[in-house]
Scaffold this active site. Structure first.
Site, mmCIF file in Angstrom:
data_model
loop_
_atom_site.group_PDB
_atom_site.id
_atom_site.type_symbol
_atom_site.label_atom_id
_atom_site.label_comp_id
_atom_site.label_asym_id
_atom_site.label_seq_id
_atom_site.Cartn_x
_atom_site.Cartn_y
_atom_site.Cartn_z
ATOM 1 N N GLY B 321 15.061 -12.477 66.013
ATOM 2 C CA GLY B 321 14.068 -11.346 65.875
ATOM 3 C C GLY B 321 13.048 -11.292 67.127
ATOM 4 O O GLY B 321 13.596 -11.361 68.198
ATOM 5 N N SER B 322 11.537 -11.305 66.886
ATOM 6 C CA SER B 322 10.763 -11.051 67.669
ATOM 7 C C SER B 322 10.805 -12.447 68.837
ATOM 8 O O SER B 322 10.060 -11.953 69.984
ATOM 9 C CB SER B 322 9.225 -10.881 67.200
ATOM 10 N N THR B 323 11.288 -13.318 68.581
ATOM 11 C CA THR B 323 11.173 -14.472 69.443
ATOM 12 C C THR B 323 11.981 -13.939 70.835
ATOM 13 O O THR B 323 11.649 -14.494 72.004
ATOM 14 C CB THR B 323 11.832 -15.785 69.005
ATOM 15 N N PHE B 324 12.706 -12.954 70.526
ATOM 16 C CA PHE B 324 13.700 -12.454 71.600
ATOM 17 C C PHE B 324 12.869 -11.642 72.684
ATOM 18 O O PHE B 324 13.712 -11.175 73.689
ATOM 19 C CB PHE B 324 14.997 -12.071 71.107
ATOM 20 N N LYS B 325 11.828 -11.045 72.203
ATOM 21 C CA LYS B 325 10.925 -10.155 72.997
ATOM 22 C C LYS B 325 10.730 -10.617 74.257
ATOM 23 O O LYS B 325 10.603 -9.804 75.236
ATOM 24 C CB LYS B 325 9.943 -9.580 71.965
#
Lengths: 381, 628
Positions: B321-325
């Site tokens: 999810g957004s942690t990959f941004k």
């Protein structure tokens, strides 16, 4: 019987007879018996109980009987030789009857107070009967085939009975002992060959008479590996015990194979193994030397005896003891297949020890009466 | 021929034949002597060996298994005395009767009784047969007091594995079990019936260290195998103690903080790679396994939808999810396709071809967004654009540099690699070319990107430590000596420009400390202990266009548990001098900011507080001592 201590023209006073006893042979026999006591003490883990004490008592009894037998006039034994043989034969038949009732191998005759093994008695009785038969025989007599029918019958009957027990070891001992006596009286070589062939021919005949369990026993006797957990295992353990004894042995009471029970029946069949394990090659050679010395005594007595009966008794007794010793030792060393044989004078077992000592009593009797002349026919002297 | 001549002839024959017979006997005597010589001199040595083999049994003495300790020396796995009541048939005389009497003191079930009677019949009379194991002290004393009335009964002491912290460390320690056929290596120890070896977790990885070396006792036995006496004894060498990097206090705290959620959390030292806590919930109690798991418990474990046997921290693979941004931002900055000043307009959706990609704030959108704001607010549109500019291959390369897409080599078994897709991977595994739409999905950590919580923690640690390739490990020392994997704590640089790193670093600081950050509610307020982080939610189920268009997204409580999004949070602390990285994944926890972030906050706060002045780095807590 007491009267016969002093009968006949050449009768000797009792004290002189006692003087005449071959005391060094008696000592030799007592040394052999003592080897037995010592090993029975060791077999019990360093205890007189349960074997050594009883063996000593029986040896004491045997010693008395041996001296008494030696002092009885040799002609008495000759006169009663056939009667003794028939008594022994009846005992064997008695055992056979008992056995057929009780199923299984039956070698002991229960006389109520004591048990005796008739096949042991027969070994002595047969020697006496054969000696009497050939006492009066000339070379010509022996040369006649018909003259040999009786001795063949004399040995054939007990052999057939012990074979049926089945006690192949004793049967072979009786046959070989008889052969030894026939040999020294001068039976021709080719007749032995004929006899041997006859025995071989009789094997399949006798085989068919045996029951299955008896056949199984005979086969196991001939090939112990058929029974790898029984006889085969015993022989392997016996060889390990002997070999591990080495030259000097493991020491008295130190035999690991015997004391940790890897060795079976160490008080009877395998007593030589135990001795060899604890005393090594030196000990076993000494023991063999004692037997050899005993044999030399026997032959000396035979050669010194004036009467043919005396000579034949001496040769017969020595041969019987030698055969028993040889079969036992060769068996525990894995040289020949065998089962249930004992080492004469040493193994635990009252019947065997006492009967052997009576046999030696006869041998000593031959020595004591070495100069007694006996006529060709009984009563003809 | 006269009678006298005849007698003479007979005498001659007798003498000759008797001498021949005597000679034959001498021959047989020689055979006996020869055989004696062969057995007692020639073959003596061989038979001596055989006699010793007969007499001497070598009994193996099992070594006590080494303990497993935490970083402060607190035992996590140790050996407990196992009191067994045994019966020796030959001393008991009447075994049935003795069992009756024993049953009046302690519980003896009918099954126990049948097993004992069967063993008594099968085994030799002097071999002890176990009646019951794991007796408590009450039962032991009852039996000892009544010993005179219980002939042949005695108490026997063995050792069994005990895990005092039960399920808090179950996944890491693993468990021990009986040696199976396929595990036999010829090592004689393994053939002892009571011997246990590591079957999973640290017990398996460090099995050879923990096992120790067998001792031996030479005993003299008789023909039926009874021991007569001991001849020689060489004591076993106890197994080595294994000291872990875990702080069991932090581990227990984390486990309790997670509560009933199905979740995983990893706390690690960003400089050394030491894993300080690693929790997967729900968990199992390894003590169940050391006594042999019963079928009912096993069925229950398998049927549980939250998969307690799985170590989710290393085996659970989730879309980040957004942690990959962070990876998308780093890849784009590193490639120069954006700068910190690059502005992207977010109307709530993003068009590519004839499809629309939505921002999580699909009503109204974020407006004009730069990198710092995009991280802080987790704007999806910004990262769709960024991902499109950098492309999947560069994005994947950056993710791999930060430890994703491959196993990290943690020193317990079972780690899974996750997945970082590339064009080549797509062609090779799916057989069709990569599409740009998939790049957009990957840019916000959805689609085919899969990571484990441990990988998230490592990624965070590598961001927090300024771009060094720190590698996680669990073993701190073996037998009092530093483990082989911690001797070289100097990790190579990942080669990312520090200036680039600082933009992402600052973005994560803002997430927790800027009032508009997605995790501001879960910030650490205590001065000096503040944390930085990034929230994430991973879609489990695709939101349909119809739902979005008609605004019929269900209320969270209405969504079945299995269809809810996974909640993720990555974080590090303190922000002034980072030391700890923490990753939390709550399965079906909906929003990273609501469920995962508070857990991470509490855990990081606890970690920092616990450590204050406690432990000089590099000191080994567990000195070598005999186990058990």
């Amino acid at each position: 019987m007491l009267a016969s201590f002093n009968t006949g023209r050449q009768g000797m006073p009792l004290l002189r007879k006692i003087w005449q006893i071959n005391w060094s042979l008696v000592v030799l026999l007592l040394v052999l018996a003592s080897v037995g006591f010592v090993m029975l003490y060791s077999a019990a883990g360093g205890s007189l109980e349960p074997w050594a004490v009883r063996q000593i008592a029986r040896a004491g009894m045997g010693l008395v009987l041996m001296i008494v037998v030696a002092l009885v006039d040799i002609r008495f034994w000759m006169r009663w030789a056939y009667a003794g043989y028939f008594v022994a034969l009846l005992m064997l038949i008695g055992v056979e009857l008992q056995g057929s009732i009780g199923m299984g191998a039956q070698r002991w005759l229960d006389l109520g107070v004591t048990q005796i093994q008739p096949s042991e008695v027969m070994k002595i009785a047969l020697v006496l009967a054969l000696a009497r038969w050939f006492h009066g025989a000339s070379i010509e007599d022996v040369g006649r085939l018909t003259y040999l029918v009786a001795p063949v019958a004399l040995v054939g009957a007990p052999v057939a009975l012990v074979m049926k027990q089945p006690d192949l070891g004793t049967a072979l001992m009786l046959l070989m002992g008889t052969a030894g006596m026939l040999f020294v009286v001068g039976v021709r070589w080719w007749k032995f060959a004929l006899g041997f062939a006859g025995v071989i021919a009789a094997v399949p005949l006798g085989w068919n008479l045996l029951r299955d369990y008896q056949k199984a026993r005979v086969l196991t006797f001939l090939d112990p590996t058929r029974d790898p957990l029984g006889a085969g295992y015993h022989i392997i353990q016996s060889k390990i015990a002997l070999g591990s004894g080495g030259t000097f042995g493991k020491g008295f009471l130190q035999g690991t194979q015997s004391h940790l029970n890897f060795l079976p029946e160490k008080q009877t069949d395998f007593i030589f193994t135990m001795f060899a394990e604890e005393f090594g090659m030196l000990g076993s050679l000494t023991l063999l030397g004692l037997y050899l010395l005993m044999m030399v005594y026997g032959y000396a007595i035979a050669f010194r005896s004036t009467s043919q009966f005396g000579r034949l008794v001496a040769i017969g007794i020595v041969t019987a003891v030698f055969l028993a010793m040889f079969i036992n030792i060769a068996m525990v060393m894995g040289l020949i297949p065998a089962k249930g044989s004992t080492l004469p004078m040493v193994s635990y077992g009252g019947s065997s020890l006492v009967v052997t000592m009576i046999g030696f009593g006869l041998l000593i009797g031959v020595w004591v009466h070495r100069d007694v002349r006996i006529g060709r026919r009984v009563g003809e002297d | 021929m006269s009678m006298k001549q005849r007698d003479q002839q007979r005498d001659q024959v007798f003498t000759r034949r008797a001498l021949l017979l005597g000679g034959a006997k001498l021959g047989l005597f020689s055979a006996l002597v020869g055989r004696l010589y062969y057995l007692q001199v020639v073959e003596a040595e061989r038979y001596k060996v055989l006699a010793e083999d007969n007499r001497i049994n070598l009994k193996l003495l099992a070594p006590p298994r080494g303990r497993i300790l935490d970083r402060f020396g607190e035992p996590l796995a140790l050996n407990r005395l196992n009191y067994r009541v045994v019966i020796v048939a030959e001393q008991a005389r009447d075994v049935e009767h003795t069992l009756d009497q024993l049953a009046q003191l302690i519980e003896v079930t009918d099954a126990d009784r049948r097993r004992v009677m069967r063993d008594v019949r099968k085994k030799r009379a002097f071999v002890p047969v176990t009646v019951r194991e794991n007796l408590n002290w009450d039962d032991v004393s009852k039996i000892e007091i009544n010993a005179p009335d219980l002939p042949g009964v005695s108490i026997d002491v063995g050792q069994s594995r005990f895990y005092p912290h039960t399920e808090a460390v179950g996944h890491i320690l693993g468990y021990v079990g009986a040696v199976s056929e396929t595990e036999l290596t010829g090592e004689p120890l393994l053939e002892l019936p009571e011997f246990r070896i590591g079957k999973n977790g640290m017990e398996k990885t460090r099995d050879l260290d923990l096992r120790g070396a067998a001792g031996a006792s030479q005993v003299e036995v008789n023909a039926v195998g009874r021991v007569i006496r001991e001849l020689n004894r060489q004591d076993a060498i106890p197994g080595k103690d294994v000291e872990l990097t875990l702080d069991i206090g932090l581990q227990e705290f984390t486990r309790q903080r997670i509560g009933d959620e199905s979740a995983a959390a990893v706390v690690m030292d960003i400089h050394t790679g030491e894993v300080l806590a690693m929790v997967s919930a729900p968990a199992f109690d390894p003590n169940l396994f050391s006594h042999g798991l019963n079928a009912r418990d096993w069925e229950e474990f398998l049927a549980n939808p939250k998969q307690p046997l799985n170590n989710k921290a290393i085996q659970g693979q989730y879309p980040p999810g957004s942690t990959f941004k962070m990876m998308t931002a780093l890849a784009a900055l590193d490639a120069g396709v954006i700068t910190p000043a690059t502005i992207v307009n977010c109307p709530g959706h993003y068009a590519l071809g004839d499809r629309q990609w939505y921002c999580w704030k699909y009503k109204g959108g974020h407006g004009s967004v730069d990198l710092a704001f995009a991280i802080k607010q987790s704007c999806d549109c910004f990262f769709y654009e960024t991902a499109k500019r950098v492309g999947i291959d560069k994005l994947a390369a950056m993710a791999k540099r930060f430890g994703m897409g491959a196993r990290l080599g943690l020193d317990i078994p079972g780690e899974r690699p996750g997945n970082i897709p590339t064009r080549d991977w797509m062609l090779a595994t799916r057989g069709h070319p990569w599409t740009q739409g998939e790049t957009l999905n990957a840019g916000i950590g959805q689609g085919m990107v899969l990571v484990t919580p441990l990988q998230l923690a490592v990624m965070t640690a590598r961001i927090a430590n300024g771009g060094y390739a720190v590698v996680p490990h669990l073993t701190r020392a073996v037998g009092g000596k530093p483990a082989e994997n911690v001797k070289q704590p100097a990790f190579p640089s990942l080669g990312v420009n520090p200036a680039v790193m600082s933009h992402v670093f600052n973005g994560m600081v803002a997430v927790c400390n800027d009032p508009r950050g997605t995790a501001f509610r879960s910030r650490i307020a205590e001065p000096g202990l503040e944390m930085a982080g990034k929230t994430g939610s991973a879609q489990v189920r695709r939101v349909s266009a119809a739902e979005r268009d008609h605004d019929v997204r269900r209320k969270d409580a209405e969504i079945p548990w299995r269809e809810r999004d996974h909640a993720l949070f990555i974080s590090f602390a303190p922000i002034q001098a980072p030391r700890y990285a923490c990753a939390v994944v709550v399965e079906h926890g909906l929003h990273g900011s609501d469920t995962a972030a508070p857990i991470a906050r509490d855990v990081l706060l606890e970690a920092q507080k616990r450590d204050l002045g406690r432990q000089p780095p590099g000191r080994i807590a567990g000195e070598p001592k005999a186990a058990g």
